[in-house]
Scaffold this motif. Structure first.
Motif, PDB file in Angstrom:
ATOM      1  N   SER A  12       0.822  -1.205   0.000  1.00  0.00           N
ATOM      2  CA  SER A  12       0.000   0.000   0.000  1.00  0.00           C
ATOM      3  C   SER A  12       0.859   1.259   0.000  1.00  0.00           C
ATOM      4  N   LEU A  13       1.950   1.237   0.752  1.00  0.00           N
ATOM      5  CA  LEU A  13       2.846   2.392   0.786  1.00  0.00           C
ATOM      6  C   LEU A  13       3.444   2.673  -0.590  1.00  0.00           C
ATOM      7  N   VAL A  14       3.969   1.629  -1.221  1.00  0.00           N
ATOM      8  CA  VAL A  14       4.599   1.805  -2.530  1.00  0.00           C
ATOM      9  C   VAL A  14       3.576   2.219  -3.580  1.00  0.00           C
ATOM     10  N   ARG A  21      10.492  21.461   1.872  1.00  0.00           N
ATOM     11  CA  ARG A  21      11.039  22.709   1.351  1.00  0.00           C
ATOM     12  C   ARG A  21      11.656  22.540  -0.040  1.00  0.00           C
ATOM     13  N   ARG A  22      11.896  21.298  -0.428  1.00  0.00           N
ATOM     14  CA  ARG A  22      12.365  21.030  -1.793  1.00  0.00           C
ATOM     15  C   ARG A  22      11.228  20.601  -2.714  1.00  0.00           C
ATOM     16  N   GLY A  23       9.993  20.723  -2.231  1.00  0.00           N
ATOM     17  CA  GLY A  23       8.836  20.496  -3.082  1.00  0.00           C
ATOM     18  C   GLY A  23       8.235  19.104  -3.031  1.00  0.00           C
ATOM     19  N   TRP A  24       8.730  18.238  -2.137  1.00  0.00           N
ATOM     20  CA  TRP A  24       8.186  16.887  -2.029  1.00  0.00           C
ATOM     21  C   TRP A  24       6.936  16.866  -1.146  1.00  0.00           C
ATOM     22  N   ILE A  50      10.357   6.162   2.012  1.00  0.00           N
ATOM     23  CA  ILE A  50      10.933   7.310   1.322  1.00  0.00           C
ATOM     24  C   ILE A  50      11.516   6.872  -0.014  1.00  0.00           C
ATOM     25  N   LYS A  51      11.316   7.705  -1.039  1.00  0.00           N
ATOM     26  CA  LYS A  51      11.879   7.435  -2.356  1.00  0.00           C
ATOM     27  C   LYS A  51      13.376   7.733  -2.361  1.00  0.00           C
ATOM     28  N   ILE A  74       5.118  12.783  -4.718  1.00  0.00           N
ATOM     29  CA  ILE A  74       5.071  12.166  -3.390  1.00  0.00           C
ATOM     30  C   ILE A  74       6.447  11.603  -3.053  1.00  0.00           C
ATOM     31  N   GLY A  75       7.019  12.074  -1.936  1.00  0.00           N
ATOM     32  CA  GLY A  75       8.368  11.654  -1.571  1.00  0.00           C
ATOM     33  C   GLY A  75       8.443  10.763  -0.353  1.00  0.00           C
ATOM     34  N   ILE A  76       7.554  10.993   0.620  1.00  0.00           N
ATOM     35  CA  ILE A  76       7.574  10.243   1.873  1.00  0.00           C
ATOM     36  C   ILE A  76       6.141   9.871   2.237  1.00  0.00           C
TER      37      ILE A  76
END
Length: 366
Positions: A138-140, A240-243, A210-211, A149-151
């Motif tokens: 489900s997470l992946v 702050r980096r847009g993720w 996390i990716k 989506i990063g985290i």
């Protein structure tokens, strides 16, 4: 999901907690996600953890075993790579750190190694958890649904109260003053939403996916923290980096909470109850919390730093009053508060105090 899906590394950190770790492994081996491997970092345990964990692994049909050394920050770490046949063919990489490098150092060791093994996703999973068979799937799946989506965090319930929510993925905010409140805390599972949603605070590190692209961009956990506040820092850097940070409702995990650092105990004074933590746990909630909060604010909210210093002084006074009323080892606890404050001001970061040295002073059972 199938072997053609992104490769996921499940990173589990053990520190003197082999019984919890083995139970965690027993749930992880049953998850349905095929393209996975486990990176189990023993973080300098002083008990029988290594032997017990190896015994658990070797109770499975082992197709192959190899031993290598992994160089990280000029330190060689022995790695035992087990390829297991059942249930489902997968590998366990057992990394034997020579010392306790904290939550940050231990996980960073595992993260660095996993990236070299070509992991696309890294799932940080606390050793005192168990997970549903579909938790990683489900997470992946959610992370793959959008490039932004990063985290992603899980629905985390209490292990001993399996229908009560500890956190719906993380917290509701991050600011200079606090890392927010855990979303849905103490709700009954029947009352919480089944929808995914964005997390505005930090993703709870008990179960955090996390990716690799995020890590390539912002780096690993900040080793300055050692333990505590590191997820807030990581998630704030990512945002702050847009993720985007997301909560995944279908990913379910049950958490014992504080398994490696000591549990709480109810004390009563004049009919009023207060949950007090063990002395070893107080090293974290007292010393590291104050020190790392000062560091976090100085790093990310410099304009609020002086105000935070003043507020923390009042917080120390409040905590000292509670210690004097409820706790044993009063002098030690007050010294830990003051040292956390002074080290935070001076920027004395990393591992400064080992909770294990205080665990020997058993003022009450964990």
């Amino acid at each position: 999901m199938h072997s053609s899906d992104p490769q996921a590394a499940i990173i589990i950190l053990n520190w003197n907690g082999w019984a919890d770790t083995v139970e965690c492994l027993e749930s992880v081996e049953k998850i349905s996600y095929d393209n996975k491997f486990i990176v189990l970092v023993d973080n300098g345990s002083r008990d029988e953890s290594l032997g017990r964990i190896k015994e658990w692994i070797q109770n499975h049909p082992v197709q192959s075993l190899s031993e290598t050394s992994y160089l990280y920050k000029n330190e060689k770490t022995t790695v035992f790579k087990y390829t297991l046949a059942e249930p489902g063919r997968f590998t366990v990489h057992l990394m034997c750190s020579k010392q306790n490098t904290g939550f940050t150092g231990g996980n960073n060791l595992g993260i660095s190694y996993a990236l070299e093994q070509s992991a696309d996703y890294l799932w940080l999973l606390n050793n005192d958890t168990i997970c549903d068979t579909e938790a990683l799937n489900s997470l992946v799946e959610l992370a793959e649904s959008s490039q932004d989506i990063g985290i992603v965090g899980s629905r985390v319930m209490y292990y001993h109260q399996p229908e009560i929510i500890q956190s719906l993925g993380g917290t509701d905010s991050i600011s200079w003053r606090s890392s927010g409140r855990h979303i849905g805390r103490n709700m009954h599972i029947k009352d919480c939403t089944d929808d995914n949603f964005a997390i505005e605070g930090y993703v709870y590190g008990a179960s955090l996916l996390i990716k690799k692209q995020v890590i390539n961009e912002i780096g690993v956990l900040d080793d300055s923290y050692f333990v505590w506040n590191e997820e807030s820092d990581w998630c704030l850097r990512a945002r702050r980096r847009g993720w985007k940070l997301m909560y995944c409702a279908k990913s379910e995990v049950w958490h014992k909470e504080g398994g490696s650092s000591g549990q709480g105990h109810i004390r009563t004074f004049l009919g009023r109850e207060s949950c007090r933590v063990s002395l070893s746990r107080f090293v974290i909630t007292g010393y590291y919390d104050i020190r790392n909060h000062l560091y976090f604010c100085r790093k990310h909210y410099k304009d609020k730093y002086v105000l935070l210093v003043i507020l923390i002084l009042f917080e120390i006074i409040r905590k000292t009053a509670g210690i004097c009323i409820y706790d044993s080892y009063k002098g030690m606890r007050i010294k830990l508060l003051l040292k956390g404050f002074s080290d935070g001001l001076a920027g004395n970061m990393g591992k400064r105090i080992d909770p294990l040295s205080y665990a020997k002073l058993k003022d009450f059972k964990k």
